[in-house]
Design a protein around this motif. Structure first.
Motif, PDB file in Angstrom:
ATOM      1  N   ILE A 269      46.017  42.023  41.763  1.00 14.91           N
ATOM      2  CA  ILE A 269      44.791  41.035  42.473  1.00 14.91           C
ATOM      3  C   ILE A 269      43.473  41.278  41.627  1.00 14.91           C
ATOM      4  N   ILE A 270      43.189  42.393  41.361  1.00 15.83           N
ATOM      5  CA  ILE A 270      42.046  42.678  40.463  1.00 15.83           C
ATOM      6  C   ILE A 270      42.303  42.086  39.149  1.00 15.83           C
ATOM      7  N   GLU A 271      43.516  42.238  38.580  1.00 22.21           N
ATOM      8  CA  GLU A 271      43.604  41.676  37.017  1.00 22.21           C
ATOM      9  C   GLU A 271      43.657  40.397  37.144  1.00 22.21           C
ATOM     10  N   GLU A 272      44.102  39.457  38.077  1.00 21.98           N
ATOM     11  CA  GLU A 272      43.931  38.046  37.825  1.00 21.98           C
ATOM     12  C   GLU A 272      42.469  37.628  38.040  1.00 21.98           C
ATOM     13  N   ASN A 273      41.697  38.203  39.155  1.00 15.57           N
ATOM     14  CA  ASN A 273      40.327  37.858  39.094  1.00 15.57           C
ATOM     15  C   ASN A 273      39.548  38.239  37.868  1.00 15.57           C
ATOM     16  N   ASP A 274      39.706  39.398  37.424  1.00 18.77           N
ATOM     17  CA  ASP A 274      38.915  39.751  36.288  1.00 18.77           C
ATOM     18  C   ASP A 274      39.248  38.745  34.983  1.00 18.77           C
ATOM     19  N   LYS A 275      40.499  38.454  34.785  1.00 14.79           N
ATOM     20  CA  LYS A 275      40.814  37.630  33.704  1.00 14.79           C
ATOM     21  C   LYS A 275      40.265  36.377  33.891  1.00 14.79           C
ATOM     22  N   GLN A 276      40.072  35.814  35.098  1.00 15.35           N
ATOM     23  CA  GLN A 276      39.298  34.355  35.175  1.00 15.35           C
ATOM     24  C   GLN A 276      37.828  34.846  34.944  1.00 15.35           C
ATOM     25  N   VAL A 277      37.076  35.575  35.377  1.00 18.51           N
ATOM     26  CA  VAL A 277      35.721  36.038  35.286  1.00 18.51           C
ATOM     27  C   VAL A 277      35.506  36.179  33.684  1.00 18.51           C
ATOM     28  N   GLU A 278      36.226  36.962  33.092  1.00 19.33           N
ATOM     29  CA  GLU A 278      35.927  37.119  31.706  1.00 19.33           C
ATOM     30  C   GLU A 278      36.064  35.855  30.893  1.00 19.33           C
ATOM     31  N   ARG A 279      37.126  34.924  31.250  1.00 15.39           N
ATOM     32  CA  ARG A 279      37.324  33.903  30.585  1.00 15.39           C
ATOM     33  C   ARG A 279      36.104  32.845  30.703  1.00 15.39           C
ATOM     34  N   THR A 280      35.567  32.679  31.829  1.00 13.83           N
ATOM     35  CA  THR A 280      34.516  31.856  32.224  1.00 13.83           C
ATOM     36  C   THR A 280      33.064  32.432  31.725  1.00 13.83           C
ATOM     37  N   GLY A 281      33.115  33.757  31.553  1.00 11.45           N
ATOM     38  CA  GLY A 281      31.674  34.224  30.945  1.00 11.45           C
ATOM     39  C   GLY A 281      30.890  34.435  32.532  1.00 11.45           C
ATOM     40  N   GLN A 282      31.164  34.383  33.591  1.00 17.73           N
ATOM     41  CA  GLN A 282      30.296  34.740  34.703  1.00 17.73           C
ATOM     42  C   GLN A 282      29.396  36.065  34.814  1.00 17.73           C
ATOM     43  N   SER A 283      30.343  37.083  34.526  1.00 20.26           N
ATOM     44  CA  SER A 283      29.557  38.545  34.308  1.00 20.26           C
ATOM     45  C   SER A 283      29.039  38.912  33.309  1.00 20.26           C
ATOM     46  N   ASP A 284      27.723  39.279  33.059  1.00 23.90           N
ATOM     47  CA  ASP A 284      27.326  39.854  31.945  1.00 23.90           C
ATOM     48  C   ASP A 284      27.926  41.396  31.460  1.00 23.90           C
ATOM     49  N   VAL A 285      28.490  42.202  32.609  1.00 25.99           N
ATOM     50  CA  VAL A 285      29.077  43.422  31.922  1.00 25.99           C
ATOM     51  C   VAL A 285      30.343  43.114  31.435  1.00 25.99           C
ATOM     52  N   PHE A 286      30.943  41.942  31.538  1.00 30.15           N
ATOM     53  CA  PHE A 286      32.193  41.762  30.670  1.00 30.15           C
ATOM     54  C   PHE A 286      31.740  41.216  29.514  1.00 30.15           C
ATOM     55  N   LYS A 287      30.615  40.685  29.290  1.00 32.39           N
ATOM     56  CA  LYS A 287      30.102  40.181  27.973  1.00 32.39           C
ATOM     57  C   LYS A 287      29.705  41.435  27.104  1.00 32.39           C
ATOM     58  N   ARG A 288      28.984  42.524  27.804  1.00 29.72           N
ATOM     59  CA  ARG A 288      28.649  43.520  27.143  1.00 29.72           C
ATOM     60  C   ARG A 288      29.656  44.386  26.874  1.00 29.72           C
ATOM     61  N   PHE A 289      30.540  44.504  27.618  1.00 25.37           N
ATOM     62  CA  PHE A 289      31.584  45.679  27.570  1.00 25.37           C
ATOM     63  C   PHE A 289      33.178  45.007  27.848  1.00 25.37           C
ATOM     64  N   PRO A 290      33.586  44.218  26.833  1.00 29.91           N
ATOM     65  CA  PRO A 290      34.794  43.515  27.061  1.00 29.91           C
ATOM     66  C   PRO A 290      35.855  44.720  27.261  1.00 29.91           C
ATOM     67  N   ARG A 291      36.890  43.955  28.102  1.00 35.45           N
ATOM     68  CA  ARG A 291      37.866  45.031  28.469  1.00 35.45           C
ATOM     69  C   ARG A 291      38.854  45.112  27.216  1.00 35.45           C
ATOM     70  N   LYS A 292      39.413  46.568  27.169  1.00 31.93           N
ATOM     71  CA  LYS A 292      40.206  46.673  26.079  1.00 31.93           C
ATOM     72  C   LYS A 292      41.713  46.843  26.563  1.00 31.93           C
ATOM     73  N   ALA A 293      41.907  46.713  27.582  1.00 27.48           N
ATOM     74  CA  ALA A 293      43.443  46.659  28.163  1.00 27.48           C
ATOM     75  C   ALA A 293      43.399  46.328  29.580  1.00 27.48           C
ATOM     76  N   SER A 294      44.910  46.063  29.665  1.00 30.96           N
ATOM     77  CA  SER A 294      45.030  45.672  31.315  1.00 30.96           C
ATOM     78  C   SER A 294      44.888  46.845  32.275  1.00 30.96           C
TER      79      SER A 294
END
Length: 439
Positions: A269-294
């Motif tokens: 559940i967390i992986e699916e939601n975070d993929k969508q948030v990271e793709r749309t760029g809605q959260s600043d923390v994903f922009k500053r620190f992109p995820r390195k792994a699943s």
């Protein structure tokens, strides 16, 4: 009667065909073969006569006698000439006309004397290979012999390498597993189970292992040792859904597998939601620190660290909330504290770090308290490049004066050292003044 026979002979002899019919007529190919043989014999005879004629003087292309001094000099010079130079001393120039390679041609005697040549394909030269020698039967009989399941297990116990691929039907495979269990050899049982895992689907294998407790225990142990947690989760999920019953898990192992199953569901559940948030760029923390792994198939503490890093401020009702993960999996306070401290210090979120130590009593007063030693807290903060002002706060929380001074020296908290020295000097002055009054 003789008159009639004479008339027949006259008829055949006076026929318009040039060749008379005969019952002893030989085949044309056979006749040509005999003629070719005679021609070859005549050629070889001529060659022998040339070899025997030693009196004939041999000359080169330039007309010089072979074996003379000038011929030897020119012959030596031609050998020393580079291979790329096609010119040769003493030979006339010959036009470079295409010639048929000898290796790529196949001639027959009959075609040679008929004036025609039959050539093989130029791209594929005719080659003859020696037949491959077979190995002795004693070297490969264990691979190809039609062993029964009992004989196969016996050969494996003797240390011989056998092929299990010949057991194709489900009945033969299960009979092979039963014979391995009867042999009481754990290594052979595990080897058979690995083959069954590769050749059968999960549902069929799990269904067949339910009635074989010894084999199932070996299979579960193999999965735990090889780290195949997902197969264990599939096995337990089939048990929960009613497809497989009476699995021989101990109560402790059952809780462990259940927790892993719940954790995997949450991670999906967390992986699916975070993929969508990271793709749309809605959260600043994903922009500053992109995820390195699943996050899928990660341990519990890694999942908690991920949640504290990206979802620290979310309410407890969400799956990705650190508080929800702590409550669901009943984590100890020290585990949660150290994981959250490392995650928030990595992000330089010093306000969140301070809130971890702040507690409020029943009177409403706040106090800084830590489930671990402040010395360890200082090491974590210093490792994440905390500023001196933040470190001074936690150095002052140390109760031992000597340890406080050492930590202040280590982390270059000069204000703390001055305050400690000043406080100790004031205390000494007070004591001396009190002693002088009494004296």
């Amino acid at each position: 009667m003789s008159r009639a026979k004479a008339d027949e002979d006259d008829y055949w002899n006076s026929s318009k065909f040039t060749l008379a019919f005969t019952f002893d007529e030989e085949d044309d190919d056979y006749t040509r073969l005999k003629e070719s043989k005679k021609a070859v014999n005549s050629i070889s005879a001529l060659a022998d006569e040339d070899d025997d004629d030693d009196d004939v003087e041999k000359v080169s292309w330039s007309g010089e006698p072979v074996g003379s001094i000038s011929w030897s000099v020119k012959e030596t010079a031609s050998k020393l000439r580079p291979a790329g130079d096609s010119r040769e001393l003493g030979f006339p120039k010959i036009s470079a006309s295409p010639s048929l390679p000898k290796n790529n041609s196949v001639y027959s005697l009959s075609s040679l004397f008929k004036g025609t040549a039959q050539y093989s394909t130029l791209d594929t030269p005719a080659r003859h290979y020696a037949p491959e020698l077979r190995k002795p039967k004693c070297e490969y009989k264990d691979y190809i012999s039609n062993w029964s399941p009992q004989e196969t297990i016996l050969k494996m116990q003797q240390g011989k390498v056998v092929s299990l691929e010949r057991f194709q039907s489900l009945q033969d495979k299960m009979l092979l597993l039963d014979k391995a269990v009867d042999g009481h050899d754990g290594n052979i049982i595990t080897a058979i189970l690995i083959y069954l895992k590769r050749s059968l689907c999960k549902e069929v294998l799990f269904r067949e292992l339910v009635g074989r407790e010894t084999a199932l225990r070996h299979y579960i142990h193999y999965l735990k040792e090889s780290g195949e947690q997902k197969v264990l989760l599939d096995l337990f999920s089939l048990s929960l859904s009613g497809s497989v019953h009476s699995l021989p898990f101990s109560p402790e192992d059952s809780l462990h597998v259940q927790d892993h199953y719940t954790l995997l569901e949450r991670q999906i559940i967390i992986e699916e939601n975070d993929k969508q948030v990271e793709r749309t760029g809605q959260s600043d923390v994903f922009k500053r620190f992109p995820r390195k792994a699943s996050i899928l198939n990660m341990p519990l503490i890694t999942t908690l660290y991920y949640s504290c890093f990206y979802h620290y401020s979310e309410p407890e009702g969400t799956y990705s909330s650190p508080a929800n993960i702590r409550r669901t999996f009943k984590l100890a306070e020290k585990q949660y504290f150290l994981t959250a401290l490392a995650a928030r210090a990595k992000l330089k979120a010093w306000t969140d770090v301070d809130s971890l130590f702040t507690t409020r009593n029943w009177l409403g007063f706040t106090k800084k308290k830590s489930p671990v030693a402040f010395q360890r807290v200082l090491d974590i903060l210093h490792k994440n490049n905390a500023p001196v002002q933040v470190l001074e706060v936690y150095v002052n929380l140390l109760e031992d004066l000597e340890l406080k001074i050492n930590m202040a020296h280590k982390f270059k908290c000069h204000d703390v050292i001055i305050n400690v020295r000043r406080a100790s000097y004031t205390l000494c002055s007070i004591i001396l003044n009190s002693a002088s009054v009494w004296l």
